[in-house]
Design a protein around this motif. Structure first.
Motif, PDB file in Angstrom:
ATOM      1  N   GLU A   1       1.846  29.860 -86.835  1.00 38.32           N
ATOM      2  CA  GLU A   1       0.716  29.731 -87.749  1.00 38.32           C
ATOM      3  C   GLU A   1      -0.603  29.951 -87.003  1.00 38.32           C
ATOM      4  OE1 GLU A   1      -1.501  29.819 -90.507  1.00 38.32           O
ATOM      5  OE2 GLU A   1       0.444  29.179 -91.268  1.00 38.32           O
ATOM      6  N   TYR A   2      -1.210  31.134 -87.194  1.00 32.37           N
ATOM      7  CA  TYR A   2      -2.428  31.475 -86.458  1.00 32.37           C
ATOM      8  C   TYR A   2      -3.693  31.365 -87.310  1.00 32.37           C
ATOM      9  CZ  TYR A   2       0.483  33.214 -82.660  1.00 32.37           C
ATOM     10  OH  TYR A   2       1.385  33.307 -81.638  1.00 32.37           O
ATOM     11  N   GLU A   3      -3.544  31.130 -88.601  1.00 35.45           N
ATOM     12  CA  GLU A   3      -4.736  31.058 -89.451  1.00 35.45           C
ATOM     13  C   GLU A   3      -5.559  29.826 -89.093  1.00 35.45           C
ATOM     14  OE1 GLU A   3      -5.901  30.983 -94.218  1.00 35.45           O
ATOM     15  OE2 GLU A   3      -3.849  31.377 -93.579  1.00 35.45           O
ATOM     16  N   GLY A   4      -6.839  30.051 -88.829  1.00 33.81           N
ATOM     17  CA  GLY A   4      -7.715  28.951 -88.463  1.00 33.81           C
ATOM     18  C   GLY A   4      -7.523  28.444 -87.051  1.00 33.81           C
ATOM     19  N   THR A   5      -6.939  29.258 -86.176  1.00 30.35           N
ATOM     20  CA  THR A   5      -6.721  28.837 -84.796  1.00 30.35           C
ATOM     21  C   THR A   5      -7.575  29.651 -83.843  1.00 30.35           C
ATOM     22  OG1 THR A   5      -4.901  30.372 -84.390  1.00 30.35           O
ATOM     23  CG2 THR A   5      -4.331  28.221 -85.326  1.00 30.35           C
ATOM     24  N   TYR A   6      -7.690  29.158 -82.629  1.00 28.36           N
ATOM     25  CA  TYR A   6      -8.436  29.827 -81.565  1.00 28.36           C
ATOM     26  C   TYR A   6      -7.478  29.999 -80.388  1.00 28.36           C
ATOM     27  CZ  TYR A   6     -12.292  28.012 -84.391  1.00 28.36           C
ATOM     28  OH  TYR A   6     -13.131  27.704 -85.425  1.00 28.36           O
ATOM     29  N   PRO A   7      -6.800  31.142 -80.308  1.00 31.38           N
ATOM     30  CA  PRO A   7      -5.802  31.328 -79.244  1.00 31.38           C
ATOM     31  C   PRO A   7      -6.398  31.060 -77.865  1.00 31.38           C
ATOM     32  CG  PRO A   7      -5.701  33.139 -80.823  1.00 31.38           C
ATOM     33  CD  PRO A   7      -6.919  32.329 -81.173  1.00 31.38           C
ATOM     34  N   LEU A   8      -5.608  30.420 -77.013  1.00 29.12           N
ATOM     35  CA  LEU A   8      -6.079  30.111 -75.671  1.00 29.12           C
ATOM     36  C   LEU A   8      -6.303  31.390 -74.880  1.00 29.12           C
ATOM     37  CD1 LEU A   8      -3.691  27.167 -74.718  1.00 29.12           C
ATOM     38  CD2 LEU A   8      -6.087  27.005 -75.365  1.00 29.12           C
ATOM     39  N   PRO A   9      -7.452  31.535 -74.238  1.00 30.09           N
ATOM     40  CA  PRO A   9      -7.684  32.719 -73.395  1.00 30.09           C
ATOM     41  C   PRO A   9      -6.779  32.693 -72.171  1.00 30.09           C
ATOM     42  CG  PRO A   9      -9.467  31.137 -73.134  1.00 30.09           C
ATOM     43  CD  PRO A   9      -8.608  30.621 -74.249  1.00 30.09           C
ATOM     44  N   GLU A  10      -6.593  33.874 -71.578  1.00 26.99           N
ATOM     45  CA  GLU A  10      -5.683  33.988 -70.430  1.00 26.99           C
ATOM     46  C   GLU A  10      -6.068  33.044 -69.300  1.00 26.99           C
ATOM     47  OE1 GLU A  10      -6.801  36.448 -72.190  1.00 26.99           O
ATOM     48  OE2 GLU A  10      -4.974  37.356 -72.963  1.00 26.99           O
ATOM     49  N   ALA A  11      -7.376  32.866 -69.082  1.00 28.75           N
ATOM     50  CA  ALA A  11      -7.827  32.005 -67.985  1.00 28.75           C
ATOM     51  C   ALA A  11      -7.374  30.565 -68.182  1.00 28.75           C
ATOM     52  CB  ALA A  11      -9.345  32.059 -67.864  1.00 28.75           C
ATOM     53  N   GLN A  12      -7.322  30.128 -69.434  1.00 29.95           N
ATOM     54  CA  GLN A  12      -6.900  28.752 -69.679  1.00 29.95           C
ATOM     55  C   GLN A  12      -5.380  28.642 -69.709  1.00 29.95           C
ATOM     56  OE1 GLN A  12      -9.357  26.630 -72.233  1.00 29.95           O
ATOM     57  NE2 GLN A  12      -8.029  24.866 -72.481  1.00 29.95           N
ATOM     58  N   LEU A  13      -4.698  29.650 -70.229  1.00 31.77           N
ATOM     59  CA  LEU A  13      -3.237  29.647 -70.178  1.00 31.77           C
ATOM     60  C   LEU A  13      -2.754  29.550 -68.735  1.00 31.77           C
ATOM     61  CD1 LEU A  13      -2.149  32.335 -72.808  1.00 31.77           C
ATOM     62  CD2 LEU A  13      -1.546  29.905 -72.819  1.00 31.77           C
ATOM     63  N   ASP A  14      -3.499  30.206 -67.829  1.00 32.92           N
ATOM     64  CA  ASP A  14      -3.125  30.240 -66.417  1.00 32.92           C
ATOM     65  C   ASP A  14      -3.176  28.851 -65.788  1.00 32.92           C
ATOM     66  OD1 ASP A  14      -2.134  31.999 -64.535  1.00 32.92           O
ATOM     67  OD2 ASP A  14      -4.060  32.254 -63.541  1.00 32.92           O
ATOM     68  N   ARG A  15      -3.920  27.935 -66.403  1.00 33.57           N
ATOM     69  CA  ARG A  15      -4.028  26.574 -65.865  1.00 33.57           C
ATOM     70  C   ARG A  15      -2.775  25.759 -66.116  1.00 33.57           C
ATOM     71  NH1 ARG A  15      -8.690  29.297 -64.682  1.00 33.57           N
ATOM     72  NH2 ARG A  15     -10.133  27.964 -63.532  1.00 33.57           N
ATOM     73  N   PHE A  16      -1.956  26.188 -67.063  1.00 32.25           N
ATOM     74  CA  PHE A  16      -0.712  25.468 -67.329  1.00 32.25           C
ATOM     75  C   PHE A  16       0.351  25.936 -66.346  1.00 32.25           C
ATOM     76  CE2 PHE A  16      -2.885  25.011 -71.406  1.00 32.25           C
ATOM     77  CZ  PHE A  16      -2.678  23.660 -71.661  1.00 32.25           C
ATOM     78  N   LEU A  17       0.989  24.979 -65.696  1.00 33.05           N
ATOM     79  CA  LEU A  17       1.987  25.318 -64.691  1.00 33.05           C
ATOM     80  C   LEU A  17       3.159  26.069 -65.318  1.00 33.05           C
ATOM     81  CD1 LEU A  17       2.293  24.839 -61.617  1.00 33.05           C
ATOM     82  CD2 LEU A  17       3.790  22.919 -62.189  1.00 33.05           C
ATOM     83  N   LEU A  18       3.529  25.647 -66.529  1.00 25.65           N
ATOM     84  CA  LEU A  18       4.617  26.331 -67.210  1.00 25.65           C
ATOM     85  C   LEU A  18       4.527  26.114 -68.710  1.00 25.65           C
ATOM     86  CD1 LEU A  18       7.986  24.373 -66.741  1.00 25.65           C
ATOM     87  CD2 LEU A  18       5.754  23.351 -66.437  1.00 25.65           C
ATOM     88  N   ARG A  19       5.240  26.967 -69.441  1.00 26.40           N
ATOM     89  CA  ARG A  19       5.292  26.867 -70.902  1.00 26.40           C
ATOM     90  C   ARG A  19       6.741  26.613 -71.300  1.00 26.40           C
ATOM     91  NH1 ARG A  19       3.433  31.969 -74.334  1.00 26.40           N
ATOM     92  NH2 ARG A  19       5.234  32.845 -73.253  1.00 26.40           N
ATOM     93  N   VAL A  20       6.924  25.636 -72.189  1.00 31.48           N
ATOM     94  CA  VAL A  20       8.275  25.217 -72.588  1.00 31.48           C
ATOM     95  C   VAL A  20       8.397  25.273 -74.102  1.00 31.48           C
ATOM     96  CG1 VAL A  20       9.980  23.353 -72.494  1.00 31.48           C
ATOM     97  CG2 VAL A  20       8.387  23.680 -70.586  1.00 31.48           C
ATOM     98  N   SER A  21       9.555  25.736 -74.578  1.00 33.54           N
ATOM     99  CA  SER A  21       9.887  25.713 -76.002  1.00 33.54           C
ATOM    100  C   SER A  21      11.201  24.964 -76.187  1.00 33.54           C
ATOM    101  CB  SER A  21      10.011  27.133 -76.564  1.00 33.54           C
ATOM    102  OG  SER A  21       8.775  27.818 -76.487  1.00 33.54           O
ATOM    103  N   PHE A  22      11.298  24.201 -77.272  1.00 27.80           N
ATOM    104  CA  PHE A  22      12.502  23.413 -77.530  1.00 27.80           C
ATOM    105  C   PHE A  22      13.494  24.149 -78.423  1.00 27.80           C
ATOM    106  CE2 PHE A  22       9.478  20.212 -76.206  1.00 27.80           C
ATOM    107  CZ  PHE A  22      10.251  19.362 -75.437  1.00 27.80           C
ATOM    108  N   GLY A  23      13.007  24.766 -79.483  1.00 30.74           N
ATOM    109  CA  GLY A  23      13.909  25.428 -80.420  1.00 30.74           C
ATOM    110  C   GLY A  23      14.578  24.420 -81.344  1.00 30.74           C
ATOM    111  N   TYR A  24      15.216  24.948 -82.387  1.00 29.08           N
ATOM    112  CA  TYR A  24      15.897  24.071 -83.337  1.00 29.08           C
ATOM    113  C   TYR A  24      17.120  23.420 -82.693  1.00 29.08           C
ATOM    114  CZ  TYR A  24      13.109  25.922 -87.202  1.00 29.08           C
ATOM    115  OH  TYR A  24      12.071  26.250 -88.035  1.00 29.08           O
ATOM    116  N   PRO A  25      17.433  22.192 -83.104  1.00 31.62           N
ATOM    117  CA  PRO A  25      18.618  21.526 -82.545  1.00 31.62           C
ATOM    118  C   PRO A  25      19.902  22.073 -83.157  1.00 31.62           C
ATOM    119  CG  PRO A  25      17.587  20.132 -84.197  1.00 31.62           C
ATOM    120  CD  PRO A  25      16.683  21.329 -84.031  1.00 31.62           C
ATOM    121  N   GLN A  26      21.005  21.851 -82.451  1.00 29.36           N
ATOM    122  CA  GLN A  26      22.315  22.135 -83.024  1.00 29.36           C
ATOM    123  C   GLN A  26      22.602  21.141 -84.153  1.00 29.36           C
ATOM    124  OE1 GLN A  26      24.133  24.747 -82.012  1.00 29.36           O
ATOM    125  NE2 GLN A  26      22.624  25.273 -80.430  1.00 29.36           N
TER     126      GLN A  26
END
Length: 335
Positions: free
Chosen positions: A160-185
């Protein structure tokens, strides 16, 4: 207390980490791999971006880790009207003494959940940037240090991107890693319902496994995990290869190499070792590098995932097989 209270061995770090994961696993059903990545980000001293659909346990995960690690926890809901002062704090006039006093904002904590960070304007996002990178905030020209440990777990909705402000690359770079959970079994989702009925209330509490001082000692112990030269050069080769991939417009920065190094050390400890092997690096490559890659526009239109690019880089880059000591160790390298 700013000093680490005691020193512990890497082997003990692995044991404590497994106990923490088991405790969090009593509340967050399944998703052990994702939970290990989140804990790895914290142990490596970094910040974690949880990017996934609503309702998949991101907020629950952050609160559970704060409880298991014995950390002060605050949650900040990012909205379009949130101001920088709502994050850092501000000066308020005190009528009793006729002077301005500083009221600390929610960033003054050990573990901050920045919920839906992409829903707030760049000016407020950047207020968090200094805190994440420098472990301090500046308000009205006055700098305030944040107590350690300090970690940010930020959530973002990738759809859902409506009304959002995507993080710029410089700020994304500050996160050590990105994690996704996904739907459970199916069985995992039924287990969520079963546990909810069993405890007869919404909230689930976890007893602290460690405290803030022990967490700092665990983080310090990772400096004793050995990374020999061929592994270090392998890390550099992987990051450099992302910059040369034909689908990539901008590859991972040297901060990506550092993220691989720090996370691979944690993976080694999880595996009961005090030295890093190539498999440790491979297991964290996608979470550490994918969010640092900017794809070419035509690749974006084809819905190519940056993680796919990291996978191709892993296949194309030969892994080392060496028993040499690191050159920074006493006595120099052994061939």
């Amino acid at each position: 207390m700013n000093d680490v209270d005691r020193s512990i061995a890497p082997a003990e770090v692995g044991q404590l980490a497994r106990t923490v994961l088991d405790a969090v696993g009593t509340v967050v059903v399944g998703k052990r791999d994702a939970l290990e990545l989140v804990l790895a980000g914290i142990l490596a001293g970094g910040h974690v971006l949880l990017e996934d659909l609503p309702g998949l346990g991101k907020t629950l995960t952050a609160r559970s880790f704060a409880q298991a690690l014995g950390l002060d926890f605050r949650r900040l809901q990012f909205t379009p009207d949130l101001l920088p002062a709502d994050v850092t704090g501000s000066f308020l006039y005190d009528q009793r003494n006729g002077d301005f006093t500083f009221r600390a904002g929610p960033v003054f904590t050990n573990l901050l959940l920045a919920d839906e960070i992409n829903r707030t304007p760049p000016k407020t996002q950047s207020a968090l940037l200094e805190a994440m990178q420098e472990k301090q905030v500046s308000v009205e020209g006055v700098t305030y240090k944040l107590d350690e440990p300090f970690h940010v777990l930020a959530t973002a909705n990738p759809i859902e991107y409506e009304g959002t402000y995507p993080l710029p690359e410089a700020q994304l770079d500050r996160f050590l890693l990105r994690v996704s959970f996904g739907y459970p079994q199916h069985e995992e989702e039924w287990e969520v319902l079963r546990r909810r009925m069993s405890r007869r209330r919404e909230e689930a509490d976890i007893k602290a496994v460690v405290d803030a001082a022990t967490l700092r000692a665990m983080q310090a112990a990772l400096e004793d995990v050995v990374v020999e030269d061929s592994i270090g050069r392998y890390i550099v080769s992987l990051t450099a290869a992302t910059r040369e991939h034909p689908s990539v417009l901008v590859g991972a920065s040297p901060r990506g190499s550092l993220a691989l190094l720090l996370l691979a050390r944690v993976r080694a400890v999880f595996g009961g070792r005090d030295y890093v092997v190539p498999e440790d690096v491979k297991s964290v490559a996608a979470p550490a590098l994918a969010h640092r890659i900017t794809l070419r526009p035509e690749m974006w239109l084809r819905r190519v995932d940056p993680a796919f690019v990291v996978g191709e880089v892993l296949e194309a880059t030969p892994a080392p097989a060496s028993g040499a000591l690191p050159s920074y160790a006493a006595g120099g390298p052994r061939h």
